[in-house]
Design a protein around this motif. Structure first.
Motif, PDB file in Angstrom:
ATOM      1  N   VAL A   1      -4.298 -21.018  11.042  1.00 34.72           N
ATOM      2  CA  VAL A   1      -4.219 -21.488   9.659  1.00 34.72           C
ATOM      3  C   VAL A   1      -4.893 -20.467   8.755  1.00 34.72           C
ATOM      4  N   VAL A   2      -4.166 -20.001   7.751  1.00 37.90           N
ATOM      5  CA  VAL A   2      -4.726 -19.087   6.748  1.00 37.90           C
ATOM      6  C   VAL A   2      -4.918 -19.865   5.457  1.00 37.90           C
ATOM      7  N   ARG A   3      -6.127 -19.906   4.966  1.00 40.77           N
ATOM      8  CA  ARG A   3      -6.416 -20.652   3.738  1.00 40.77           C
ATOM      9  C   ARG A   3      -6.157 -19.759   2.521  1.00 40.77           C
ATOM     10  N   ARG A   4      -5.351 -20.270   1.599  1.00 43.15           N
ATOM     11  CA  ARG A   4      -5.026 -19.543   0.384  1.00 43.15           C
ATOM     12  C   ARG A   4      -5.190 -20.464  -0.821  1.00 43.15           C
ATOM     13  N   ASN A   5      -5.274 -19.863  -1.968  1.00 44.42           N
ATOM     14  CA  ASN A   5      -5.316 -20.653  -3.198  1.00 44.42           C
ATOM     15  C   ASN A   5      -4.000 -21.404  -3.371  1.00 44.42           C
ATOM     16  N   ALA A   6      -4.090 -22.627  -3.806  1.00 44.53           N
ATOM     17  CA  ALA A   6      -2.875 -23.387  -4.071  1.00 44.53           C
ATOM     18  C   ALA A   6      -2.100 -22.759  -5.226  1.00 44.53           C
ATOM     19  N   GLN A   7      -2.839 -22.175  -6.166  1.00 46.96           N
ATOM     20  CA  GLN A   7      -2.185 -21.509  -7.294  1.00 46.96           C
ATOM     21  C   GLN A   7      -1.577 -20.186  -6.834  1.00 46.96           C
ATOM     22  N   ARG A   8      -0.321 -19.996  -7.168  1.00 47.22           N
ATOM     23  CA  ARG A   8       0.359 -18.777  -6.762  1.00 47.22           C
ATOM     24  C   ARG A   8       0.278 -17.727  -7.871  1.00 47.22           C
ATOM     25  N   PHE A   9       0.082 -16.474  -7.455  1.00 47.33           N
ATOM     26  CA  PHE A   9       0.094 -15.376  -8.415  1.00 47.33           C
ATOM     27  C   PHE A   9       0.611 -14.136  -7.689  1.00 47.33           C
ATOM     28  N   SER A  10       1.064 -13.188  -8.447  1.00 46.21           N
ATOM     29  CA  SER A  10       1.646 -11.985  -7.864  1.00 46.21           C
ATOM     30  C   SER A  10       1.423 -10.800  -8.790  1.00 46.21           C
ATOM     31  N   THR A  11       1.684  -9.624  -8.271  1.00 47.50           N
ATOM     32  CA  THR A  11       1.615  -8.404  -9.081  1.00 47.50           C
ATOM     33  C   THR A  11       2.802  -7.528  -8.712  1.00 47.50           C
ATOM     34  N   GLY A  12       3.251  -6.742  -9.658  1.00 45.98           N
ATOM     35  CA  GLY A  12       4.366  -5.835  -9.423  1.00 45.98           C
ATOM     36  C   GLY A  12       3.872  -4.413  -9.231  1.00 45.98           C
ATOM     37  N   MET A  13       4.637  -3.622  -8.501  1.00 49.49           N
ATOM     38  CA  MET A  13       4.270  -2.228  -8.288  1.00 49.49           C
ATOM     39  C   MET A  13       5.552  -1.401  -8.244  1.00 49.49           C
ATOM     40  N   ILE A  14       5.600  -0.337  -9.026  1.00 48.60           N
ATOM     41  CA  ILE A  14       6.713   0.600  -8.995  1.00 48.60           C
ATOM     42  C   ILE A  14       6.175   1.933  -8.492  1.00 48.60           C
ATOM     43  N   SER A  15       6.959   2.605  -7.670  1.00 45.81           N
ATOM     44  CA  SER A  15       6.456   3.836  -7.055  1.00 45.81           C
ATOM     45  C   SER A  15       7.596   4.823  -6.841  1.00 45.81           C
ATOM     46  N   SER A  16       7.200   6.044  -6.547  1.00 46.14           N
ATOM     47  CA  SER A  16       8.159   7.062  -6.109  1.00 46.14           C
ATOM     48  C   SER A  16       7.488   7.917  -5.047  1.00 46.14           C
ATOM     49  N   ILE A  17       8.297   8.404  -4.104  1.00 51.23           N
ATOM     50  CA  ILE A  17       7.776   9.280  -3.055  1.00 51.23           C
ATOM     51  C   ILE A  17       8.706  10.478  -2.911  1.00 51.23           C
ATOM     52  N   THR A  18       8.183  11.542  -2.339  1.00 58.28           N
ATOM     53  CA  THR A  18       8.988  12.715  -2.017  1.00 58.28           C
ATOM     54  C   THR A  18       8.876  12.976  -0.520  1.00 58.28           C
ATOM     55  N   ARG A  19       9.808  13.728   0.000  1.00 54.81           N
ATOM     56  CA  ARG A  19       9.758  14.013   1.438  1.00 54.81           C
ATOM     57  C   ARG A  19       8.642  14.992   1.788  1.00 54.81           C
ATOM     58  N   GLN A  20       8.018  15.588   0.761  1.00 52.81           N
ATOM     59  CA  GLN A  20       6.827  16.428   0.996  1.00 52.81           C
ATOM     60  C   GLN A  20       5.565  15.582   1.124  1.00 52.81           C
ATOM     61  N   GLY A  21       5.692  14.255   0.890  1.00 53.76           N
ATOM     62  CA  GLY A  21       4.558  13.357   1.073  1.00 53.76           C
ATOM     63  C   GLY A  21       3.830  12.978  -0.193  1.00 53.76           C
ATOM     64  N   ARG A  22       4.369  13.344  -1.367  1.00 56.10           N
ATOM     65  CA  ARG A  22       3.714  12.984  -2.622  1.00 56.10           C
ATOM     66  C   ARG A  22       4.084  11.557  -3.030  1.00 56.10           C
ATOM     67  N   VAL A  23       3.108  10.856  -3.626  1.00 52.37           N
ATOM     68  CA  VAL A  23       3.290   9.458  -4.035  1.00 52.37           C
ATOM     69  C   VAL A  23       2.815   9.284  -5.473  1.00 52.37           C
ATOM     70  N   ARG A  24       3.632   8.574  -6.270  1.00 49.76           N
ATOM     71  CA  ARG A  24       3.221   8.159  -7.611  1.00 49.76           C
ATOM     72  C   ARG A  24       3.456   6.651  -7.695  1.00 49.76           C
TER      73      ARG A  24
END
Length: 353
Positions: free
Chosen positions: A207-230
């Motif tokens: 059993v994992v206890r969590r808040n009954a209230q739900r919330f979330s966050t968004g994330m936008i990203s980009s990656i390159t095959r050279q390993g860079r992340v934004r």
């Protein structure tokens, strides 16, 4: 000639207890002695085997020659006694690999043993018990696996065109124009989602206890095959303003022109975004993956990595804590280019590596 009694070291003189290579050698010695004029009793005494065994070997030799004495591994030959012919086995394997049950008009979503039983019944008129199906699946190397979800709306022809024509053309342009290819995507992380698994005694689900209230966050990203992340975190649904904010940051931090590959989200095609892109065509261009084909976007595997990391931590008690978990993980990923490069090793995105 040295004659060695193999059975003098055994509790019995039964040839059935000898290994095949030893028994083969004994039989050949018996025939050599027979050719030299020894009778069956003498041969049996010299070799420590029964007279009856010698008699059988001599008879086989007289009727079929030395070829008749060639030993084969005991037991049923491989493939004998099987209900399906080799051709039928290959046909069933191909159908399971290439199609899902509903595509063959079977009333199943996944390939279960029951579904395979029905497939064999419909295709070849053979009724097989579950145990036999298990034996076939094990021999074929088929194992139960969690399926990859793929949209019905996906157009395989369009995907193939992207892999064989569209992306290679983008890559060639990037080389000629000294541009850098980025792969972009958005994702949402919620405190209510359970992305991982936890060990526990059988029959006692953790059993994992969590808040009954739900919330979330968004994330936008980009990656390159050279390993860079934004990346950029945001609240609410992604809109044109948020997407443009990310594009501006992306352009500002890059010394090269950017070719950004994204999916067909409506925001990516908005008039506001297109107008801005026209004004900054010398800095960035957008390209679009085939519709309903997220598995071919390397940035999807960054999203999976993020969600697994968040799930492994103690559940966030509020939105700010959730955003902190996302930010900490993404900043750590930015320092691990080899990890980002590993996303491109997946079979679905290896074409972009």
């Amino acid at each position: 000639m040295l004659i060695f009694s193999y059975f003098n070291l055994m509790k019995t003189n039964d040839a059935r207890y000898l290994k095949l290579d030893v028994l083969d050698h004994v039989r050949k010695q018996a025939i050599q002695l027979f050719e030299k004029g020894h009778n069956r009793g003498q041969i049996a005494d010299l070799l420590g085997v029964s007279r009856n065994s010698v008699g059988v070997w001599v008879k086989i030799y007289q009727e079929h020659g030395l070829k008749g004495l060639k030993l084969e591994k005991p037991g049923r030959k491989v493939g004998s006694g099987r209900r399906l012919t080799p051709e039928q086995e290959q046909a069933v394997q191909k159908m399971i690999r290439d199609r899902m049950p509903d595509q063959l008009k079977l009333p199943f979503a996944l390939w279960t043993r029951r579904a395979i039983q029905m497939l064999i019944k419909e295709q070849f008129g053979l009724t097989m018990p579950t145990r036999t199906i298990n034996h076939y699946l094990k021999r074929w190397g088929f194992t139960p696996q969690r399926p990859i979800k793929r949209a019905y709306e996906q157009n395989p022809k369009k995907v193939q065109e992207w892999l064989e024509d569209s992306y290679p053309a983008i890559e060639e342009r990037a080389r000629n124009e000294h541009a850098e290819i980025h792969w972009g995507d958005e994702t949402g992380i919620s405190n209510a989602c359970n992305y991982g698994r936890s060990y526990a005694p059988r029959g006692r689900t953790p059993v994992v206890r969590r808040n009954a209230q739900r919330f979330s966050t968004g994330m936008i990203s980009s990656i390159t095959r050279q390993g860079r992340v934004r990346f950029m975190c945001y609240e609410g649904a992604l809109n044109s303003q948020l997407f443009l904010r990310f594009l501006r940051r992306l352009v500002r931090d890059s010394p090269k022109k950017i070719f950004l590959i994204v999916d067909n989200l409506k925001v990516h095609h908005s008039k506001q975004v297109k107008k801005w892109l026209d004004e900054h065509a010398d800095e960035i261009e957008l390209f679009y993956l085939p519709s309903y084909a997220p598995e071919h976007n390397p940035d999807e595997y960054l999203n999976r990595d993020l969600k697994q990391s968040v799930a492994a931590k103690a559940p966030a008690r509020n939105k700010s804590k959730l955003q902190e978990q996302v930010t900490v993980h993404m900043k750590s990923i930015q320092k691990l280019p080899a990890r980002v490069k590993s996303y491109f090793k997946n079979a679905n995105v290896r074409y972009a590596a």
